[in-house]
Scaffold this motif. Structure first.
Motif, PDB file in Angstrom:
ATOM      1  N   HIS A  54      19.282 -26.971   1.489  1.00 27.72           N
ATOM      2  CA  HIS A  54      19.083 -25.912   0.500  1.00 27.72           C
ATOM      3  C   HIS A  54      18.859 -24.607   1.235  1.00 27.72           C
ATOM      4  O   HIS A  54      17.768 -24.345   1.739  1.00 27.72           O
ATOM      5  CB  HIS A  54      17.868 -26.274  -0.364  1.00 27.72           C
ATOM      6  CG  HIS A  54      17.687 -25.346  -1.524  1.00 27.72           C
ATOM      7  ND1 HIS A  54      16.511 -25.270  -2.226  1.00 27.72           N
ATOM      8  CD2 HIS A  54      18.544 -24.466  -2.106  1.00 27.72           C
ATOM      9  CE1 HIS A  54      16.645 -24.372  -3.189  1.00 27.72           C
ATOM     10  NE2 HIS A  54      17.858 -23.874  -3.138  1.00 27.72           N
TER      11      HIS A  54
ATOM     12  N   TRP B 233      17.861 -28.691  -6.974  1.00 21.78           N
ATOM     13  CA  TRP B 233      17.206 -28.973  -5.702  1.00 21.78           C
ATOM     14  C   TRP B 233      15.803 -29.503  -5.938  1.00 21.78           C
ATOM     15  O   TRP B 233      15.147 -29.134  -6.919  1.00 21.78           O
ATOM     16  CB  TRP B 233      17.154 -27.695  -4.860  1.00 21.78           C
ATOM     17  CG  TRP B 233      18.516 -27.177  -4.505  1.00 21.78           C
ATOM     18  CD1 TRP B 233      19.223 -26.220  -5.176  1.00 21.78           C
ATOM     19  CD2 TRP B 233      19.348 -27.628  -3.434  1.00 21.78           C
ATOM     20  NE1 TRP B 233      20.451 -26.044  -4.570  1.00 21.78           N
ATOM     21  CE2 TRP B 233      20.550 -26.896  -3.497  1.00 21.78           C
ATOM     22  CE3 TRP B 233      19.187 -28.587  -2.418  1.00 21.78           C
ATOM     23  CZ2 TRP B 233      21.593 -27.077  -2.593  1.00 21.78           C
ATOM     24  CZ3 TRP B 233      20.220 -28.772  -1.517  1.00 21.78           C
ATOM     25  CH2 TRP B 233      21.406 -28.029  -1.605  1.00 21.78           C
TER      26      TRP B 233
ATOM     27  N   CYS C  20      13.021 -28.753  -4.708  1.00 20.26           N
ATOM     28  CA  CYS C  20      11.957 -27.754  -4.860  1.00 20.26           C
ATOM     29  C   CYS C  20      11.969 -27.152  -6.260  1.00 20.26           C
ATOM     30  O   CYS C  20      10.951 -26.638  -6.720  1.00 20.26           O
ATOM     31  CB  CYS C  20      12.080 -26.674  -3.785  1.00 20.26           C
ATOM     32  SG  CYS C  20      13.585 -25.687  -3.897  1.00 20.26           S
TER      33      CYS C  20
ATOM     34  N   CYS D 171      16.145 -31.024  -0.489  1.00 18.40           N
ATOM     35  CA  CYS D 171      16.366 -29.743   0.197  1.00 18.40           C
ATOM     36  C   CYS D 171      16.635 -29.941   1.694  1.00 18.40           C
ATOM     37  O   CYS D 171      17.418 -29.207   2.289  1.00 18.40           O
ATOM     38  CB  CYS D 171      15.152 -28.843   0.009  1.00 18.40           C
ATOM     39  SG  CYS D 171      14.837 -28.461  -1.716  1.00 18.40           S
TER      40      CYS D 171
ATOM     41  N   CYS E 162      15.632 -22.158   1.690  1.00 16.07           N
ATOM     42  CA  CYS E 162      14.469 -22.890   1.168  1.00 16.07           C
ATOM     43  C   CYS E 162      13.531 -23.258   2.319  1.00 16.07           C
ATOM     44  O   CYS E 162      13.972 -23.605   3.407  1.00 16.07           O
ATOM     45  CB  CYS E 162      14.955 -24.147   0.463  1.00 16.07           C
ATOM     46  SG  CYS E 162      13.644 -25.224  -0.099  1.00 16.07           S
TER      47      CYS E 162
HETATM   48 ZN   LIG Z   1      14.690 -26.196  -1.855  1.00 20.47          ZN
END
Ligand SMILES: [Zn+2]
Length: 133
Positions: A58, A103, A105, A53, A61
């Motif tokens: 990202h 991603w 996360c 990320c 995020c």
């Molecule tokens: Zn992320």
């Protein structure tokens, strides 16, 4: 930054282990393809990229913060990484590949991740069990 990224980072291993558990067979880091996708399903012509990320930006995020200092160093690096990612996607799609970006996360929620993988790939086929690449 793909050049300094470790090949076997945690989130990528999570994705690979999950794919294995679900019964898919795949290749890793296909050198002949643009961007050397992390996971490749040759017969399906589908590829998965697992993106950090922070480096790959990202958007929205919480792991995508911009360091408070030395922005003249970070911002061009981020811009170059994002531009390279976009070019990789464009090039892969131009060659007829479907690409799923996961991603870091998103690998924390295995049930959601599993659903996305199955939706993207279709159910594991019987010949996944014998496919070597
Ligand atoms: Zn992320």
């Amino acid at each position: 930054m793909s050049r300094i990224r470790s090949k076997n980072t945690g989130p990528e291993m999570i994705v690979r282990r999950l794919l294995h558990k679900l019964g898919y067979r795949f290749r890793l880091h296909a050198r002949e393809l643009p961007g050397k996708p992390d996971v490749v399903f040759r017969r399906r012509k589908k590829a998965i990229q697992v993106h950090g990320c922070f480096w790959h930006r990202h958007s929205g995020c919480q792991d995508c913060s911009v360091p408070g200092s030395r922005q003249e160093y970070w911002l061009p690096k981020f811009a170059a990484t994002v531009a390279r990612d976009e070019k990789t996607l464009t090039d892969l799609r131009a060659l007829g590949w479907d690409v799923l970006v996961i991603w870091d996360c998103e690998t924390r929620y295995l049930a959601d991740l599993e659903k996305r993988l199955v939706r993207f790939l279709g159910a594991p086929a019987r010949d996944d069990l014998v496919q070597t690449g």
